[in-house]
Design an enzyme around this catalytic site. Structure first.
Site, PDB file in Angstrom:
ATOM      1  N   CYS A  41       0.843  -1.212   0.000  1.00 15.47           N
ATOM      2  CA  CYS A  41       0.000   0.000   0.000  1.00 15.47           C
ATOM      3  C   CYS A  41       0.874   1.257   0.000  1.00 15.47           C
ATOM      4  O   CYS A  41       1.651   1.476   0.938  1.00 15.47           O
ATOM      5  CB  CYS A  41      -0.906  -0.016   1.233  1.00 15.47           C
ATOM      6  SG  CYS A  41      -1.776   1.539   1.530  1.00 15.47           S
TER       7      CYS A  41
ATOM      8  N   CYS B 238     -23.174  10.332 -20.149  1.00 15.51           N
ATOM      9  CA  CYS B 238     -24.475   9.682 -20.017  1.00 15.51           C
ATOM     10  C   CYS B 238     -24.607   8.562 -21.062  1.00 15.51           C
ATOM     11  O   CYS B 238     -24.546   8.808 -22.268  1.00 15.51           O
ATOM     12  CB  CYS B 238     -25.578  10.721 -20.200  1.00 15.51           C
ATOM     13  SG  CYS B 238     -27.203  10.031 -20.483  1.00 15.51           S
TER      14      CYS B 238
ATOM     15  N   CYS C  26     -27.784   8.850 -23.433  1.00 19.84           N
ATOM     16  CA  CYS C  26     -28.024  10.100 -24.154  1.00 19.84           C
ATOM     17  C   CYS C  26     -27.939   9.933 -25.672  1.00 19.84           C
ATOM     18  O   CYS C  26     -28.631  10.621 -26.420  1.00 19.84           O
ATOM     19  CB  CYS C  26     -27.040  11.170 -23.690  1.00 19.84           C
ATOM     20  SG  CYS C  26     -27.416  11.826 -22.029  1.00 19.84           S
TER      21      CYS C  26
END
Length: 536
Positions: free
Chosen positions: A107, A448, A451
């Site tokens: 990490c 979107c 769309c």
């Protein structure tokens, strides 16, 4: 699927969450694997940050840690206990105070925090603080991680007689030392001599000083309560004016006094309120930042949570900021505690781009000055040259509420011969609201997924109604354009603005077929001069 618009409040929330995920030591950066098993206890675990390996690499000409850092880590490995499945419970039982760092070797945030944790361990040991520091490879020892309540990396927890509390301080060694001392009984440093005061100044550049005749009474008790409640600033107490003047040379009192010292031009600020914990903490909240605060990943959470809600952000590179610093300091003095001035490196995408996107200037490389209501929905843009007088006027209007909110817009396009007109923020009034015609407006965003299908429907409808003299079709990209009269949160959205009532657009269903949409249009409008078209 319906896609939501990232409103200003939502972007603030997203930004806050991202910063918390990246830097708050109590929030997980990655889940602990619940089913990992410990099968290699006999092999032991690498020392803190693999010190021996790094030192060896350096000796071989590699890019290992610096010798001074290696010394710190080597020293720390003798202080910090490495927890595992066998010793975790015993360590928790044996010590009254234990500060645990849960980490994972892979990490990156853990790797950044490890050296700070090690340095803090050395400092706390030298100070004689009765605290045991420990670290746990939570990825390798998930059973111990579960026992301690560690669910991600990195996590820091303070255990007091076996009961844990989440670490809520900063991320430097000094922050860890300060937070820990306050939590286990040393919230205030007492200074008894000039030598101690001078030594204190070598280590601390930001602190709160309290001058008391005696270290007792209600005023002193409220001071100590404030010191315990604050997690970020060192408090120091003295009972002699000559000692207070070493720490706070601007002292004009010889009796009860409180002030804050910072390492900046506006270095000394005296407190003139009543001695209550809440009032002292409020004073600290309004005065702990520099006049012009440089936004970093380390202080971003504190900046966003500042009680000063009106915040002016100066996005510029280092060279431009040098030229702006003096005028900004002058303006900041004028609006101290009312408007917060914040500098952001315009080349730092993580910090600058989320804000610049809000004003449609995410690709800008020139100085941008914008203002935001912290936690609110309004934003403002300085559209004139960033001179001292213009910045001061900008702040004045921001403060008195006379500054007009900024709505972003793409350049006005050429709609000549367009079957579907392109609407932007700057021509929304002209095409949609002021036009004598009815308008079917498609509101979309590039991200979107539904769309594109609606756009094809709109283009077919525009072709179908091409002969109409009182109906036009238009579309607007809501990610790059805004208007105060266009408040849409779902995409795609179809709005029918009737010529007779532009203030109350009719929302058409985006799930309708072409024929259903045409029927809705015919229902609400009397379309004139419509030529015969192919069937939809």
């Amino acid at each position: 699927m319906i896609t939501k618009k990232p409103t200003l409040k939502l972007i603030y929330l997203i930004l806050t969450i991202l910063l918390v995920l990246s830097f708050n030591a109590v929030v997980k950066a990655s889940e602990v694997a619940p089913d990992a098993e410990d099968t290699e206890d006999s092999e032991g675990i690498a020392e803190l940050l693999a010190v021996d390996e790094e030192v060896e690499k350096e000796a071989e000409g590699g890019s290992g840690v610096k010798s001074s850092e290696a010394d710190v880590l080597t020293k720390a490995q003798r202080i910090v206990i490495e927890l595992n499945n066998d010793n975790t419970k015993r360590v928790m039982d044996d010590f009254e105070y234990v500060l645990v760092l849960g980490y994972a070797p892979w990490c990156p945030r853990s790797a950044e925090l490890m050296p700070q944790f090690a340095e803090a361990a050395n400092s706390l040991k030298e100070l004689g603080i009765p605290l045991q520091m420990a670290k746990l490879d939570a990825d390798r020892y998930p059973k111990s991680a579960s026992l301690l309540g560690i669910k991600g990396f990195p996590t820091m927890l303070l255990f007091v007689n076996g009961s844990s509390q989440v670490y809520s301080g900063g991320f430097t060694a000094g922050d860890i030392v300060l937070w820990t001392r306050k939590k286990i009984g040393t919230p205030v440093i007492r200074i008894n001599s000039v030598a101690e005061a001078e030594e204190f100044l070598k280590k601390y550049h930001t602190f709160v000083i309290g001058l008391f005749d005696k270290f007792e009474g209600s005023d002193f008790e409220e001071f100590v309560k404030a010191a315990k409640s604050d997690n970020e600033t060192q408090f120091v107490e003295v009972n002699k004016a000559e000692l207070a003047k070493v720490l706070f040379p601007d002292l004009k009192h010889s009796d009860l006094f409180l002030g804050i010292v910072k390492s900046e031009p506006e270095k000394y600020t005296a407190y003139d309120g009543t001695f209550s914990m809440d009032k002292i903490l409020e004073f600290l909240d309004y005065n702990k930042f520099p006049l012009v605060t440089r936004l970093t990943e380390m202080n971003s959470m504190r900046v966003y949570s500042s009680p000063v809600k009106l915040q002016v952000y100066v996005f510029s590179d280092t060279d431009d900021f040098k030229n702006l610093l003096e005028p900004l300091l002058d303006v900041a003095r004028t609006f101290k505690s009312k408007v917060m001035i914040i500098h952001v490196d315009i080349n730092d995408d993580n910090l600058a781009k989320p804000f610049l996107t809000l004003v449609g200037l995410e690709e800008s490389k020139h100085t941008v000055i914008a203002a935001f209501e912290n936690g609110g929905s309004s934003k403002y843009l300085l559209e004139s040259e960033p001179t001292r007088s213009n910045i001061e006027e900008f702040c004045n209007k921001l403060l008195d509420g006379s500054l007009s909110p900024y709505f972003k817009s793409q350049p006005i396009p050429d709609n000549t011969n367009a079957s579907v007109h392109a609407v932007v923020g700057k021509n929304f009034d002209e095409i949609v609201l002021s036009s004598e015609k009815s308008v079917l407006l498609e509101v979309f965003t590039p991200w979107c997924i539904n769309c594109e299908a609606i756009s094809k429907h709109v283009e077919k409808l525009a072709k179908h109604y091409k002969g109409s003299s009182n109906l036009i079709f238009a579309r607007i990209d809501a990610s790059a354009n805004e208007h105060p009269k266009l408040q849409v949160n779902d995409y795609p959205t179809l709005l029918l603005y009737r010529a007779s009532d532009k203030t109350n657009p009719i929302k058409l269903s985006t799930k309708s077929s072409l024929k259903e949409l045409a029927a809705s249009i015919n229902k609400h409008l009397k379309v004139k001069d419509q030529a015969v078209k192919d069937e939809l």
